[in-house]
Design a protein around this motif. Sequence first.
Motif, mmCIF file in Angstrom:
data_model
loop_
_atom_site.group_PDB
_atom_site.id
_atom_site.type_symbol
_atom_site.label_atom_id
_atom_site.label_comp_id
_atom_site.label_asym_id
_atom_site.label_seq_id
_atom_site.Cartn_x
_atom_site.Cartn_y
_atom_site.Cartn_z
ATOM 1 N N VAL A 1 -3.770 1.195 7.251
ATOM 2 C CA VAL A 1 -3.330 2.441 6.621
ATOM 3 C C VAL A 1 -1.867 2.691 6.961
ATOM 4 O O VAL A 1 -1.482 2.692 8.140
ATOM 5 C CB VAL A 1 -4.170 3.639 7.109
ATOM 6 C CG1 VAL A 1 -3.707 4.931 6.427
ATOM 7 C CG2 VAL A 1 -5.657 3.396 6.868
ATOM 8 N N THR A 2 -1.046 2.907 5.938
ATOM 9 C CA THR A 2 0.333 3.307 6.155
ATOM 10 C C THR A 2 0.708 4.381 5.149
ATOM 11 O O THR A 2 -0.063 4.749 4.279
ATOM 12 C CB THR A 2 1.296 2.106 6.091
ATOM 13 O OG1 THR A 2 2.544 2.480 6.695
ATOM 14 C CG2 THR A 2 1.551 1.649 4.655
ATOM 15 N N GLY A 3 1.925 4.879 5.290
ATOM 16 C CA GLY A 3 2.408 5.978 4.461
ATOM 17 C C GLY A 3 3.319 6.834 5.319
ATOM 18 O O GLY A 3 3.276 6.779 6.553
ATOM 19 N N THR A 4 4.149 7.638 4.689
ATOM 20 C CA THR A 4 5.037 8.503 5.457
ATOM 21 C C THR A 4 4.246 9.573 6.198
ATOM 22 O O THR A 4 4.528 9.878 7.348
ATOM 23 C CB THR A 4 6.078 9.160 4.528
ATOM 24 O OG1 THR A 4 6.779 8.135 3.810
ATOM 25 C CG2 THR A 4 7.085 9.982 5.318
ATOM 26 N N VAL B 1 -0.659 1.707 10.694
ATOM 27 C CA VAL B 1 0.487 0.797 10.747
ATOM 28 C C VAL B 1 1.753 1.555 10.355
ATOM 29 O O VAL B 1 1.820 2.141 9.266
ATOM 30 C CB VAL B 1 0.305 -0.414 9.810
ATOM 31 C CG1 VAL B 1 1.345 -1.472 10.122
ATOM 32 C CG2 VAL B 1 -1.096 -0.990 9.917
ATOM 33 N N SER B 2 2.747 1.539 11.208
ATOM 34 C CA SER B 2 4.021 2.195 10.908
ATOM 35 C C SER B 2 4.953 1.247 10.174
ATOM 36 O O SER B 2 4.740 0.029 10.141
ATOM 37 C CB SER B 2 4.679 2.652 12.214
ATOM 38 O OG SER B 2 5.135 1.526 12.959
ATOM 39 N N LYS C 1 7.524 0.025 3.812
ATOM 40 C CA LYS C 1 6.151 0.498 3.607
ATOM 41 C C LYS C 1 5.363 -0.445 2.685
ATOM 42 O O LYS C 1 4.178 -0.712 2.905
ATOM 43 C CB LYS C 1 6.158 1.908 3.017
ATOM 44 C CG LYS C 1 6.553 2.991 3.996
ATOM 45 C CD LYS C 1 5.540 3.111 5.118
ATOM 46 C CE LYS C 1 5.818 4.262 6.050
ATOM 47 N NZ LYS C 1 4.914 4.266 7.231
ATOM 48 N N LEU C 2 6.014 -0.941 1.663
ATOM 49 C CA LEU C 2 5.335 -1.806 0.693
ATOM 50 C C LEU C 2 5.000 -3.188 1.254
ATOM 51 O O LEU C 2 4.239 -3.938 0.639
ATOM 52 C CB LEU C 2 6.188 -1.939 -0.570
ATOM 53 C CG LEU C 2 6.233 -0.679 -1.433
ATOM 54 C CD1 LEU C 2 7.340 -0.761 -2.457
ATOM 55 C CD2 LEU C 2 4.902 -0.441 -2.125
ATOM 56 N N LYS C 3 5.539 -3.513 2.422
ATOM 57 C CA LYS C 3 5.212 -4.796 3.058
ATOM 58 C C LYS C 3 3.732 -4.902 3.416
ATOM 59 O O LYS C 3 3.235 -5.999 3.668
ATOM 60 C CB LYS C 3 6.065 -5.007 4.308
ATOM 61 C CG LYS C 3 7.534 -5.292 4.015
ATOM 62 C CD LYS C 3 8.339 -5.407 5.303
ATOM 63 C CE LYS C 3 9.814 -5.642 4.999
ATOM 64 N NZ LYS C 3 10.652 -5.660 6.224
ATOM 65 N N ILE D 1 5.713 5.331 -5.304
ATOM 66 C CA ILE D 1 4.815 4.185 -5.201
ATOM 67 C C ILE D 1 4.544 3.583 -6.570
ATOM 68 O O ILE D 1 4.665 2.365 -6.768
ATOM 69 C CB ILE D 1 3.495 4.594 -4.524
ATOM 70 C CG1 ILE D 1 3.737 5.017 -3.072
ATOM 71 C CG2 ILE D 1 2.488 3.437 -4.566
ATOM 72 C CD1 ILE D 1 2.515 5.570 -2.373
ATOM 73 N N THR D 2 4.149 4.415 -7.516
ATOM 74 C CA THR D 2 3.788 3.888 -8.839
ATOM 75 C C THR D 2 4.978 3.213 -9.512
ATOM 76 O O THR D 2 4.821 2.179 -10.171
ATOM 77 C CB THR D 2 3.235 5.000 -9.737
ATOM 78 O OG1 THR D 2 4.188 6.081 -9.824
ATOM 79 C CG2 THR D 2 1.935 5.552 -9.168
#
Length: 461
Positions: free
Chosen positions: A122-125, A173-174, A212-214, A234-235
Amino acid sequence: MVGLKEFMASPASYRALVVGSGKSGFAALRFLHRLGCRVALSEKAEEPALDGRLLQWLQEKNVYHETGGHRRETFLDADVIVVSPGVPLELAELAAARQAGIEIIGEFGLGAAYLQIPIVAVTGTNGKTTVTKLIGELLQGAGRKVFVGGNIGTPLLDYLLGEQDAEIAVLEVSSYQLDTAGAFRPDVAVLLNISPDHLDRYGSYDEYAAAKLKIFAWQQPDDLAVVNADDPEITGRLAAAPIAAKTLWFGRELGGRPGTVVAGGKIVLRGMFSHEEKYELPAELLKSPNSENAMAATLAARVMACPEEAISRVLAKFERPPHRLALVTEIKGVSYFDDSKATNVGAVQSALEGMNQPVILIAGGRDKGGDYGYMAEGVRAKVKKMVLIGEAREKMAGAFAGMTSIEMADSLEEAVLKAARSAQEGDAVLLSPACASFDMFQSYADRGERFQRAVHNLNNK
């Protein structure tokens, strides 16, 4: 040069350097030592600042360690370098090692390479900890043995040093960890949102978003990606550069795509099974961003074969981590919310979107380089007054001039008093700082606890 696969095949044949001695760095040292490789530590802090248990371990194991700075020779002498998440990747010694072809990987990436069970990452700001915790509880509620950790709680390598008795790993995950995650390939990758943050580390917002997209970079068509359909950042990026994994969506509108929405106070799962599935949401999860977090977690748990009954049961009793849009109390018809974990502009904008009352916003702290204009829509629509504190207050006052009434305070306690005096019945006083806490507090938790005490003290005035 030695690659990670060669190192893993015969670790005792190689020398490994750990850079950074924090919680994850200490775990890396112990893990590498157990593998039998020759390990060393490089740390910029002076030796007296190091954890006493770490120093004792280094002495007992006779491990070479340098403190008070980094030596180029130490880096070039290593076959593999393991970096802690907070270590700047542009460090001159790392650049020299990179140029020499030395393998550089993060503690998280090293652990993931050794992990032998399915991974939900899980990631995201914003929302990572809440969603990671909820997915873990959903799966545990179904009787599964789950390790929950990574960027929260237990470092991944600490888990690998233990009994390793879990059947699923749910990992927060950061972006820092993704930067050095190597060929990290989660079975399910969840991306909650992207908004400006950590621009004091990244050269640009684009660089941060790319980090983040990694999380999707090494996934294959038989893996799953869980993605926010409402996040244009994201989209837009996925439309420009499609990912290999099968994508599932959560949001207000799915446009015929498989995933979850909220309708009639329930999470509705569509397009995945022979029938729609519906899950009742408790009242405290109906407010944004809690509803989005619940949608993402439910979707991730369901694709990991979590039964419907377990999802319904756990959602009904789930308790969010503290300092995340938590109602502290209501005094004379005014609601007081602690959202101290909102340390970036995206988190504040999300909190404001979920408010259905006029808001007196307490914000400010140590600036993180984000664009306060990202909050402008929410401030104009919801905020009747701002009370600003901390190092960033002048900068924030300039950014929001003309949008709302602004007042300054020299302390959080003074800010709470000023907000309370301005509030009318039906208003909400919201601590949602958009900044780091370290100018005035030990942590965001310390800031939130101080806010709660100040609010409760209003009853004595």
